[in-house]
Write an enzyme that holds these catalytic residues in place. Structure first.
Site, PDB file in Angstrom:
ATOM      1  N   ASP A  60       0.866  -1.186   0.000  1.00 20.54           N
ATOM      2  CA  ASP A  60       0.000   0.000   0.000  1.00 20.54           C
ATOM      3  C   ASP A  60       0.903   1.237   0.000  1.00 20.54           C
ATOM      4  OD1 ASP A  60      -1.785   1.971   0.410  1.00 20.54           O
ATOM      5  OD2 ASP A  60      -2.618   1.240   2.286  1.00 20.54           O
ATOM      6  N   THR A  93      -3.280   5.965  -3.936  1.00 15.87           N
ATOM      7  CA  THR A  93      -2.134   6.628  -3.296  1.00 15.87           C
ATOM      8  C   THR A  93      -0.839   6.364  -4.062  1.00 15.87           C
ATOM      9  OG1 THR A  93      -2.006   4.718  -1.816  1.00 15.87           O
ATOM     10  CG2 THR A  93      -3.066   6.677  -0.962  1.00 15.87           C
ATOM     11  N   THR A  94      -0.692   5.148  -4.613  1.00 16.91           N
ATOM     12  CA  THR A  94       0.524   4.828  -5.381  1.00 16.91           C
ATOM     13  C   THR A  94       0.512   5.573  -6.715  1.00 16.91           C
ATOM     14  OG1 THR A  94       0.435   2.629  -4.389  1.00 16.91           O
ATOM     15  CG2 THR A  94       1.941   2.912  -6.215  1.00 16.91           C
ATOM     16  N   ASP A 393      -9.079   0.519   2.340  1.00 14.83           N
ATOM     17  CA  ASP A 393      -9.105   0.950   0.933  1.00 14.83           C
ATOM     18  C   ASP A 393     -10.404   0.527   0.265  1.00 14.83           C
ATOM     19  OD1 ASP A 393      -6.671   2.039   1.228  1.00 14.83           O
ATOM     20  OD2 ASP A 393      -5.565   0.696  -0.088  1.00 14.83           O
TER      21      ASP A 393
END
Length: 557
Positions: A60, A93-94, A393
């Protein structure tokens, strides 16, 4: 000849102009490279050691960057990006870090050619507007009541995570939790507060398949008098308090001087009478369970036990709010203000169960719970922590789709369509702005390229095929199959992403790149202003060790 004037302190470090901009770009690229391999279903895991010797195993992006300690200000700003993305939409987020890093990488050659940063920023801003328009054209609505469709979307979003191997379990848990806490405000507006009302409880032991969403609340507490108070009550009447059921102590140190022995007895009697009065006021409403956030004395426990009432003390405020919402009770601040409408009757069962060495209280089978607890079971704490991150998530994705039920194709198809659209529209942009505008389109290809890289596919061939597909059929939903690294139609494959996540990712990435490009001066080594007038002025900042720490600041009030 005029002598040079020194304005800043001798120990202050300053970087200006292009040097500062290139340093920022290098820092942003370094952060993006850390998590580049964690994108997609075939992503790698990162093992991080925290200062206490604990291990974090995750892919994550936000969890990785949260644990990393960086010193460069631009790198800190990039890490802040992933936190913003996580709080805003809970996913992507990545992608946001990789995209922002690539945008800055594309801006580097323009700075070398002496194009002013403001011109680059203007080009980026125009590209952002057009990107959002292209995504709007690609988006299509989804029926949020159709459980199967919703499960497919949540599954494709968390397909990159560790829990993907357990099938659709996480997606089902997330969907049930979000449906449970959804409150319809009327007029099409909804409130979905998963942070406060969907609590995740992790209990090591059992298997992942034992995870479930409780129709109510669970917390780690036992009744006050375990042997004599009931641990199982069907259809309980629950009273929630925010006041202590014990004699009120003085705010500060209180001294009482007694001259006669009878006065001592009178004092004790007063205390007992006050507690007895409080218990009478409570018992007048015939509750089965009394839960208080504060203390509960032995005498109060005695009166409540005698009346057959189970009591729990020192409960967290957040847990109390969840119980209130689940069983329809109102938290009361004083026992003399209790009304019959404050008693919660919505719960179907109150039960205290021993799991492992701990006792857990369950208030479940609620009629219309607007709060829930997701119970997670697993072999070790590390696995449970990763499952919790994946579940958070998944709940974020389910929440986004419920609030804005629009989808766009996943697997890099959306980015490729934006890239193609920007390349076509670049001819309409006049002047030097056209180059940074085009560069945003090229930067968008980083997502499908990284997906192909992480699968071990031939990147150049795969991307050329994908470009050809989008050139033949603009706005199509062809992207990279994250499992095999082949070019596939995402519609046929059923890989979708929420519109809100995708739009937020692109907005955040481009806006942060604009912000970092506008920085032309980095000043570090500024000394903190000393509070005491007699302290050292200027010079090196004073470092506090244990010898020169202000003793009054050390001790909490």
């Amino acid at each position: 000849m005029q002598l040079p004037v020194t304005v800043l302190n001798a120990n202050t470090k300053r970087e200006t102009g292009k040097k500062a901009q290139f340093a920022n770009i290098a820092a942003a690229k370094a952060v993006a490279d850390i998590i580049r391999t964690t994108l997609g279903p075939r992503s790698m895991l990162k093992m991080l050691l925290d200062p206490n010797g604990g291990i974090v195993l995750t892919n994550d992006g936000h969890a990785i960057l949260r644990e990393i300690d960086v010193s460069h200000p631009a790198a800190k700003s990039m890490i802040q990006l992933s936190r913003t993305q996580d709080e805003e939409v809970g996913d992507g987020t990545t992608s946001v870090i990789i995209l922002a890093g690539e945008m800055l990488h594309m801006a580097e050659p323009f700075l070398e050619k002496n194009i002013h940063p403001t011109v680059i920023v203007r080009g980026f801003a125009r590209a952002l507007e057009d990107s959002i328009k292209i995504i709007d054209e690609l988006a299509f609505p989804i029926d949020t009541e159709n459980r199967e469709q919703m499960l497919n979307v949540v599954n494709s979003c968390i397909g990159t995570k560790f829990t993907h191997r357990f099938g659709s379990l996480m997606a089902e848990l997330a969907l049930d939790a979000v449906r449970c806490v959804t409150v319809d405000l009327g007029g099409g507006a909804k409130e979905i507060d998963i942070k406060n009302y969907a609590k995740v409880e992790k209990i090591p032991g059992g298997t992942i398949e034992d995870c479930r969403v409780l129709k109510g609340v669970m917390f780690n507490k036992d009744v006050v008098v375990p042997g004599r108070m009931r641990r199982k009550i069907p259809n309980p009447r629950i009273l929630l308090l925010d006041c202590p059921l014990e004699y009120k102590k003085g705010e500060n140190q209180t001294n009482v001087e007694l001259t006669k022995e009878e006065d001592w007895a009178a004092l004790l009697k007063q205390e007992e009478e006050q507690i007895a009065r409080q218990c009478e006021q409570i018992l007048a409403f015939k509750p089965d369970v009394v839960i208080t956030e504060k203390g509960l004395s032995d005498l109060a426990a005695h009166y409540l036990t005698k009346a057959g009432v189970s009591a729990i003390r020192r409960l967290r405020k957040t847990d109390n709010n969840r119980i209130a919402r689940a069983c329809g009770a109102t938290i009361v601040n004083r026992t003399d203000e209790i009304r019959d409408s404050d008693i919660g009757t919505g719960a179907g069962l109150f039960e205290v169960v021993k799991i492992g060495d701990e006792f857990y209280t369950f208030i479940v089978d609620c009629a219309a719970p607007k709060a829930c607890t997701v119970l997670l079971r697993g072999a070790t704490k590390d696995i449970l922590n990763e499952v919790e991150r994946n579940l958070t998530d998944a709940m974020g994705v389910a929440r986004n789709i419920s609030l804005d039920p629009r989808l766009v194709p996943g697997g890099g198809a959306c980015e490729m369509a934006v890239s193609r659209g920007l390349t076509d529209r670049a001819a309409l942009v006049e002047g030097v702005e056209q180059w940074p505008y085009k560069a945003v389109g090229v930067a968008m290809e980083v997502i499908p390229r990284t997906l192909a890289q992480n699968c071990g596919a031939n990147v150049i061939r795969t991307l050329t095929k994908l470009r050809a597909k989008h050139a033949e059929e603009p706005g199509c939903s062809w992207g990279i199959d994250g499992e095999k690294g082949e070019v596939k139609d995402m519609k046929a494959l059923g890989v979708w992403e929420p519109y809100q996540v995708k739009a937020q990712t692109i907005k955040t990435a481009i806006e942060s790149a604009q912000m970092l490009l506008r920085i032309d001066d980095i000043v570090s080594g500024l000394s903190k202003k000393d509070r005491s007038a007699g302290g050292p002025r200027g010079g090196a900042p004073e470092v506090e060790d244990h010898d020169n720490v202000d003793s009054e600041r050390m001790i909490a009030e």
